[in-house]
Scaffold this motif. Structure first.
Motif, PDB file in Angstrom:
ATOM      1  N   PRO A  36       0.834  -1.204   0.000  1.00  0.00           N
ATOM      2  CA  PRO A  36       0.000   0.000   0.000  1.00  0.00           C
ATOM      3  C   PRO A  36       0.866   1.251   0.000  1.00  0.00           C
ATOM      4  O   PRO A  36       2.009   1.248   0.475  1.00  0.00           O
ATOM      5  N   ALA A  37       0.326   2.327  -0.532  1.00  0.00           N
ATOM      6  CA  ALA A  37       1.046   3.589  -0.561  1.00  0.00           C
ATOM      7  C   ALA A  37       1.185   4.145   0.850  1.00  0.00           C
ATOM      8  O   ALA A  37       0.320   3.947   1.709  1.00  0.00           O
ATOM      9  N   SER A  38       2.257   4.861   1.096  1.00  0.00           N
ATOM     10  CA  SER A  38       2.508   5.445   2.409  1.00  0.00           C
ATOM     11  C   SER A  38       1.694   6.720   2.583  1.00  0.00           C
ATOM     12  O   SER A  38       1.161   7.292   1.621  1.00  0.00           O
ATOM     13  N   LEU A  73      -5.446   3.740  -7.353  1.00  0.00           N
ATOM     14  CA  LEU A  73      -6.270   4.886  -6.985  1.00  0.00           C
ATOM     15  C   LEU A  73      -5.447   6.164  -7.042  1.00  0.00           C
ATOM     16  O   LEU A  73      -5.947   7.209  -7.478  1.00  0.00           O
ATOM     17  N   HIS A  74      -4.197   6.102  -6.624  1.00  0.00           N
ATOM     18  CA  HIS A  74      -3.338   7.281  -6.648  1.00  0.00           C
ATOM     19  C   HIS A  74      -3.176   7.803  -8.070  1.00  0.00           C
ATOM     20  O   HIS A  74      -3.280   9.019  -8.316  1.00  0.00           O
ATOM     21  N   GLU A  75      -2.948   6.915  -9.000  1.00  0.00           N
ATOM     22  CA  GLU A  75      -2.811   7.324 -10.397  1.00  0.00           C
ATOM     23  C   GLU A  75      -4.108   7.959 -10.894  1.00  0.00           C
ATOM     24  O   GLU A  75      -4.095   9.003 -11.568  1.00  0.00           O
ATOM     25  N   PHE A  76      -5.232   7.352 -10.553  1.00  0.00           N
ATOM     26  CA  PHE A  76      -6.520   7.886 -11.002  1.00  0.00           C
ATOM     27  C   PHE A  76      -6.775   9.283 -10.452  1.00  0.00           C
ATOM     28  O   PHE A  76      -7.184  10.192 -11.186  1.00  0.00           O
ATOM     29  N   LEU A  77      -6.548   9.487  -9.132  1.00  0.00           N
ATOM     30  CA  LEU A  77      -6.811  10.791  -8.532  1.00  0.00           C
ATOM     31  C   LEU A  77      -5.866  11.853  -9.074  1.00  0.00           C
ATOM     32  O   LEU A  77      -6.273  13.015  -9.281  1.00  0.00           O
ATOM     33  N   THR A  78      -4.618  11.480  -9.331  1.00  0.00           N
ATOM     34  CA  THR A  78      -3.676  12.421  -9.943  1.00  0.00           C
ATOM     35  C   THR A  78      -4.196  12.875 -11.300  1.00  0.00           C
ATOM     36  O   THR A  78      -4.188  14.076 -11.629  1.00  0.00           O
ATOM     37  N   ASP A  79      -4.670  11.927 -12.097  1.00  0.00           N
ATOM     38  CA  ASP A  79      -5.216  12.263 -13.418  1.00  0.00           C
ATOM     39  C   ASP A  79      -6.486  13.104 -13.292  1.00  0.00           C
ATOM     40  O   ASP A  79      -6.708  14.023 -14.090  1.00  0.00           O
ATOM     41  N   SER A 108       0.968  13.762  -1.117  1.00  0.00           N
ATOM     42  CA  SER A 108       1.411  14.430  -2.342  1.00  0.00           C
ATOM     43  C   SER A 108       0.234  14.928  -3.175  1.00  0.00           C
ATOM     44  O   SER A 108       0.408  15.760  -4.077  1.00  0.00           O
ATOM     45  N   LEU A 109      -0.968  14.425  -2.889  1.00  0.00           N
ATOM     46  CA  LEU A 109      -2.163  14.863  -3.611  1.00  0.00           C
ATOM     47  C   LEU A 109      -2.790  16.107  -2.983  1.00  0.00           C
ATOM     48  O   LEU A 109      -3.711  16.693  -3.574  1.00  0.00           O
ATOM     49  N   ASN A 110      -2.307  16.505  -1.805  1.00  0.00           N
ATOM     50  CA  ASN A 110      -2.896  17.657  -1.128  1.00  0.00           C
ATOM     51  C   ASN A 110      -2.686  18.935  -1.935  1.00  0.00           C
ATOM     52  O   ASN A 110      -1.631  19.132  -2.543  1.00  0.00           O
ATOM     53  N   ARG A 111      -3.698  19.799  -1.929  1.00  0.00           N
ATOM     54  CA  ARG A 111      -3.620  21.076  -2.631  1.00  0.00           C
ATOM     55  C   ARG A 111      -4.676  21.984  -2.046  1.00  0.00           C
ATOM     56  O   ARG A 111      -5.568  21.524  -1.332  1.00  0.00           O
ATOM     57  N   PRO A 112      -4.617  23.291  -2.329  1.00  0.00           N
ATOM     58  CA  PRO A 112      -5.662  24.185  -1.802  1.00  0.00           C
ATOM     59  C   PRO A 112      -7.039  23.782  -2.315  1.00  0.00           C
ATOM     60  O   PRO A 112      -7.199  23.362  -3.464  1.00  0.00           O
ATOM     61  N   THR A 113      -8.041  23.915  -1.457  1.00  0.00           N
ATOM     62  CA  THR A 113      -9.408  23.597  -1.860  1.00  0.00           C
ATOM     63  C   THR A 113      -9.877  24.588  -2.914  1.00  0.00           C
ATOM     64  O   THR A 113      -9.699  25.798  -2.744  1.00  0.00           O
ATOM     65  N   PRO A 114     -10.450  24.136  -4.019  1.00  0.00           N
ATOM     66  CA  PRO A 114     -10.986  25.069  -5.027  1.00  0.00           C
ATOM     67  C   PRO A 114     -11.950  26.068  -4.393  1.00  0.00           C
ATOM     68  O   PRO A 114     -12.750  25.723  -3.520  1.00  0.00           O
ATOM     69  N   ASN A 116     -14.370  13.264  -1.525  1.00  0.00           N
ATOM     70  CA  ASN A 116     -14.712  13.134  -0.112  1.00  0.00           C
ATOM     71  C   ASN A 116     -13.743  12.197   0.594  1.00  0.00           C
ATOM     72  O   ASN A 116     -12.677  11.850   0.068  1.00  0.00           O
ATOM     73  N   ASP A 117     -14.127  11.734   1.776  1.00  0.00           N
ATOM     74  CA  ASP A 117     -13.208  11.022   2.664  1.00  0.00           C
ATOM     75  C   ASP A 117     -13.477   9.529   2.790  1.00  0.00           C
ATOM     76  O   ASP A 117     -12.936   8.889   3.686  1.00  0.00           O
ATOM     77  N   ARG A 118     -14.284   8.957   1.895  1.00  0.00           N
ATOM     78  CA  ARG A 118     -14.665   7.551   2.088  1.00  0.00           C
ATOM     79  C   ARG A 118     -13.925   6.622   1.126  1.00  0.00           C
ATOM     80  O   ARG A 118     -14.516   5.782   0.466  1.00  0.00           O
ATOM     81  N   TRP A 119     -12.624   6.787   1.084  1.00  0.00           N
ATOM     82  CA  TRP A 119     -11.745   5.956   0.260  1.00  0.00           C
ATOM     83  C   TRP A 119     -10.783   5.151   1.135  1.00  0.00           C
ATOM     84  O   TRP A 119      -9.765   4.666   0.649  1.00  0.00           O
ATOM     85  N   GLY A 120     -11.091   5.017   2.413  1.00  0.00           N
ATOM     86  CA  GLY A 120     -10.159   4.395   3.337  1.00  0.00           C
ATOM     87  C   GLY A 120      -9.092   5.397   3.749  1.00  0.00           C
ATOM     88  O   GLY A 120      -9.219   6.610   3.552  1.00  0.00           O
ATOM     89  N   GLN A 121      -8.005   4.923   4.304  1.00  0.00           N
ATOM     90  CA  GLN A 121      -6.930   5.800   4.776  1.00  0.00           C
ATOM     91  C   GLN A 121      -6.062   6.219   3.594  1.00  0.00           C
ATOM     92  O   GLN A 121      -4.927   5.759   3.436  1.00  0.00           O
ATOM     93  N   THR A 122      -6.610   7.104   2.770  1.00  0.00           N
ATOM     94  CA  THR A 122      -5.874   7.542   1.584  1.00  0.00           C
ATOM     95  C   THR A 122      -5.799   9.067   1.546  1.00  0.00           C
ATOM     96  O   THR A 122      -4.970   9.667   2.191  1.00  0.00           O
ATOM     97  N   HIS A 123      -6.704   9.691   0.829  1.00  0.00           N
ATOM     98  CA  HIS A 123      -6.659  11.137   0.604  1.00  0.00           C
ATOM     99  C   HIS A 123      -8.081  11.660   0.511  1.00  0.00           C
ATOM    100  O   HIS A 123      -9.005  10.946   0.090  1.00  0.00           O
TER     101      HIS A 123
END
Length: 455
Positions: free
Chosen positions: A14-16, A245-251, A22-28, A262-269
């Motif tokens: 699993p990703a750390s 999932l990381h690749e998908f969200l980056t895209d 690394s996906l964090n950014r200012p909220t639109p 939202n927050d219902r992807w498990g312990q991810t982002h």
């Protein structure tokens, strides 16, 4: 080259936490201002439209959480639990008919998406989020890999998501999508009444790739500004690299800089946290959060719910005012009938809320917590406080005279004013002996709105 999507699940690391960060950014900028969204739960479960109205989600625990589930959209699971009220109802009304019989009986002959959106816009909504695939696995568009088990090939024989997306944008609102990535009973049915969601959900890479194909298709076809996943995400996809999932969200973020998840992807982002009825209350302590619930106790339409279970327009206005006063947003669910009609009690509630929002919305958009000004909310009398760049705002819903403890430093009490309601008499505000008093003679469509300018 090694492709992680081809590896056995057990060998995938699993990703750390740092990778997800690394996906964090200012909220639109649009998202915190969208104080009211409309959720739509509509599916084959809208045909039986039945659940035992019990306590709100979060008040039932253990076996009762599933055996006496108040959610009509969970019909496909609850009907399998021996002795449950839903199983007994199903046997009495439908005999041994399988759940998928409801998909073929789903007609939508009264569905008018433009009329829906007119109602949502009148209510003051900013964003609309329909369910694209709920836990029953039925897709409301021609989703890849679903064969004929979708609304294009069976039942409605229409691309319901496409029609809602088109009407939403024509009405000038933002469009998002709900997707159940954590459960799919057509692929991984639960066993028994008390099943931990952490154990009885598909976690293999095959389901990860199946669900990712759905999300990619939704993003490419409908360009949603919100991805609202539910329950969790398959563990095999919580990594980096191809098919992750990381690749998908980056895209997704690259494709849509205005997009949020939202927050219902498990312990991810995530970009924001969610609470639901009486559950997940800890989410309401963070900076960016959203509360979701139905007008009644169910998301999907429940034919045996009535005025005793439904919130009216005034109650919705109080709910929204309370949430915004605590820096949150409301995602309010509509449960249409199988024919595509919005039930009358739901329409009345939305119209009542809309009359209040004609006065309140411009203040709510930039509103947030006023706790820094040492003002306190109260339930008796009912008072909530907001702060905007130009005003301190009191929301009051109490008959008679209510004294308000307003700090004198920084605010001009002498210019305090009551926003006139669309219908009914206005409250009055007066300064007596250096204190602000608000008097209400009768209830309106929502709390009285008192603006106190910055000095």
């Amino acid at each position: 080259m090694d492709d992680p999507s081809e590896r056995p699940f057990a060998t995938i690391a699993p990703a750390s936490a740092q990778v997800w960060e690394s996906l964090n950014r200012p909220t639109p900028a649009w998202h915190p201002r969208a104080k009211l969204g409309i959720f739509i739960h509509w599916g084959a479960y809208s045909v039986p439209a039945w659940a035992q109205p019990g306590g709100a989600h979060g008040t039932l625990q253990g076996v009762d959480k599933f055996t006496h589930c108040p959610y009509a959209e969970w019909y496909g699971n609850t009907m399998r639990i021996p002795g449950s009220p839903t199983a007994l109802h199903h046997q009495e009304v439908y005999g041994d008919a399988p759940y998928d019989a409801f998909l073929d009986q789903w007609t939508v002959d009264q569905f008018d998406p433009a009329a829906w959106l007119e109602l949502f816009a009148q209510a003051g909504a900013d964003v609309v989020i329909p369910t694209t695939k709920h836990h029953d696995g039925v897709a409301l568009w021609d989703a890849p890999g679903t064969g004929t088990r979708n609304t294009v090939h069976r039942g409605p024989r229409r691309d319901l998501i496409g029609e809602i997306a088109t009407a939403t944008r024509a009405a000038g609102l933002r469009f998002g999508v709900y997707y159940s990535g954590g459960l799919d009973w057509s692929i991984f049915p639960p066993e028994g009444a008390d099943f931990p969601e952490s154990e009885f959900r598909p976690n293999d890479n095959a389901y990860n790739m199946y669900a990712l194909a759905h999300l990619r298709d939704l993003v490419e076809r409908f360009e949603p500004d919100v991805l609202w996943n539910d329950i969790n995400w398959p563990d095999a996809g919580k990594r980096t690299g191809p098919g992750s999932l990381h690749e998908f969200l980056t895209d997704y973020y690259r494709r849509n800089p205005d997009g949020v998840i939202n927050d219902r992807w498990g312990q991810t982002h995530c970009d924001f946290r969610t609470s639901e009825y009486e559950a997940r209350g800890e989410s309401e302590s963070v900076a960016n959060w959203e509360h979701c619930r139905g007008i009644g106790l169910s998301f999907g339409y429940n034919q045996i719910e009535g005025a005793d279970q439904y919130l009216n327009g005034r109650a919705l206005a109080r709910l929204l005012g309370d949430i915004v006063s605590r820096n949150g947003r409301l995602l309010l669910n509509i449960g249409p009938t199988a024919e595509g009609a919005i039930p009358q009690l739901q329409q009345e509630a939305l119209r009542g809320l809309g009359r209040w929002m004609q006065v309140a919305k411009e203040l709510l958009v930039d509103g947030g917590s006023a706790t820094q000004h040492q003002v306190e909310p109260s339930d008796d009398p009912w008072v909530r406080w907001l702060r905007t760049p130009r005003h301190l705002i009191a929301l009051v819903d109490h008959l008679g005279t209510t004294p308000l403890a307003v700090p004198h430093m920084g605010f001009d009490l002498g210019r305090a004013a009551v926003r006139p309601p669309v219908i009914g008499p206005a409250a009055t505000a007066a300064v007596r002996d250096g204190a602000l008093e608000v008097t209400m003679l009768e209830h309106g469509d929502g709390p009285a709105i008192i603006t106190i300018p910055v000095a």
